[in-house]
Motif scaffolding. Structure first.
Motif, PDB file in Angstrom:
ATOM      1  N   MET A  89       0.843  -1.185   0.000  1.00 56.56           N
ATOM      2  CA  MET A  89       0.000   0.000   0.000  1.00 56.56           C
ATOM      3  C   MET A  89       0.881   1.238   0.000  1.00 56.56           C
ATOM      4  N   ASN A  90       0.442   2.236  -0.701  1.00 54.29           N
ATOM      5  CA  ASN A  90       1.161   3.502  -0.736  1.00 54.29           C
ATOM      6  C   ASN A  90       0.818   4.341   0.483  1.00 54.29           C
ATOM      7  N   GLN A  91       1.804   5.085   0.932  1.00 54.73           N
ATOM      8  CA  GLN A  91       1.584   6.014   2.029  1.00 54.73           C
ATOM      9  C   GLN A  91       0.717   7.159   1.507  1.00 54.73           C
ATOM     10  N   ARG A  92      -0.477   7.305   2.060  1.00 56.83           N
ATOM     11  CA  ARG A  92      -1.424   8.318   1.594  1.00 56.83           C
ATOM     12  C   ARG A  92      -1.270   9.638   2.326  1.00 56.83           C
ATOM     13  N   ILE A  93      -0.923   9.568   3.600  1.00 58.70           N
ATOM     14  CA  ILE A  93      -0.675  10.772   4.390  1.00 58.70           C
ATOM     15  C   ILE A  93       0.759  10.673   4.876  1.00 58.70           C
ATOM     16  N   ALA A 143      -4.327   3.917  10.664  1.00 62.50           N
ATOM     17  CA  ALA A 143      -3.043   3.462  10.116  1.00 62.50           C
ATOM     18  C   ALA A 143      -3.224   2.831   8.741  1.00 62.50           C
ATOM     19  N   ASN A 144      -4.273   2.022   8.591  1.00 57.34           N
ATOM     20  CA  ASN A 144      -4.516   1.370   7.297  1.00 57.34           C
ATOM     21  C   ASN A 144      -4.876   2.379   6.213  1.00 57.34           C
ATOM     22  N   VAL A 145      -5.818   3.257   6.497  1.00 53.07           N
ATOM     23  CA  VAL A 145      -6.292   4.203   5.492  1.00 53.07           C
ATOM     24  C   VAL A 145      -5.203   5.213   5.137  1.00 53.07           C
ATOM     25  N   ALA A 146      -4.436   5.659   6.127  1.00 55.07           N
ATOM     26  CA  ALA A 146      -3.354   6.621   5.868  1.00 55.07           C
ATOM     27  C   ALA A 146      -2.176   5.967   5.152  1.00 55.07           C
TER      28      ALA A 146
END
Length: 187
Positions: free
Chosen positions: A1-5, A169-172
């Motif tokens: 997963m890419n770091q979104r925040i 943590a998952n969404v970010a």
């Protein structure tokens, strides 16, 4: 997963530095989750009070019981980040065997490693709350025979808090901490 925040990096603004410093043991740099959350400093200040309670001796569950709940919630929420942080920092202090870490991650309360009723009940309670948002009357009766009402309130709030932490943590897209274990490491 890419770091979104993206997590903040030093040097920090003085207010941010003070907040992050208050959230970690002396001399330990802030973890990526806290550095990510600090992009919203007001939220971080607010959550740090509750998070401080959840990880303190004021919580009526023992450190071991607390970590059973946290590790199980994080595993059920597929939050490898927070699970890995807690396994790395607390599994030894909690007295977990390798079999118990594997069970918390991939097993269930029926696994042979759970030979203490309170431990087994915590796993069952987290599983039920995660699946149903509630526990059955039968499970409640067994929980109430082992835990005080104050402990049960701490249990439910702790499980809910770590659902929120896991979601964040998952969404970010918070990347794993260096050296933290992975789910596959305990398969």
């Amino acid at each position: 997963m890419n770091q979104r925040i993206p997590a903040l990096s030093p040097p920090y603004e003085p207010e941010t530095e003070a907040q992050l410093g208050s959230m970690m043991p002396e001399g330990v740099p802030p973890i990526l989750l806290f550095r990510t959350m600090a992009t919203n400093l007001e939220m971080t200040r607010a959550m740090s009070t509750w998070g401080g309670y959840e990880l303190s001796n004021r919580l009526r569950l023992s450190l071991r019981e607390r970590e059973i709940v946290i590790d199980r919630v994080c595993a059920l929420c597929s939050c490898e980040y927070e699970w890995g942080v807690h396994v790395a920092f607390f599994a030894e202090a909690a007295g977990f065997t390798p079999e118990q870490i594997t069970s918390l991650t991939h097993g269930d309360a029926a696994d042979a490693c759970w030979d203490v009723e309170r431990d087994r009940l915590l796993v069952e309670a987290v599983d039920a709350m995660h699946a149903n948002g509630d526990v059955s009357a039968e499970l409640w009766d067994r929980l109430a025979a082992e835990f005080s009402h104050a402990e049960l309130l701490d249990l439910t709030m702790l499980a809910g808090w770590y659902h929120a932490i896991s979601f964040t943590a998952n969404v970010a897209g918070v990347p794993l901490e260096d050296g933290a274990p992975r789910f596959v490491d305990v398969a």
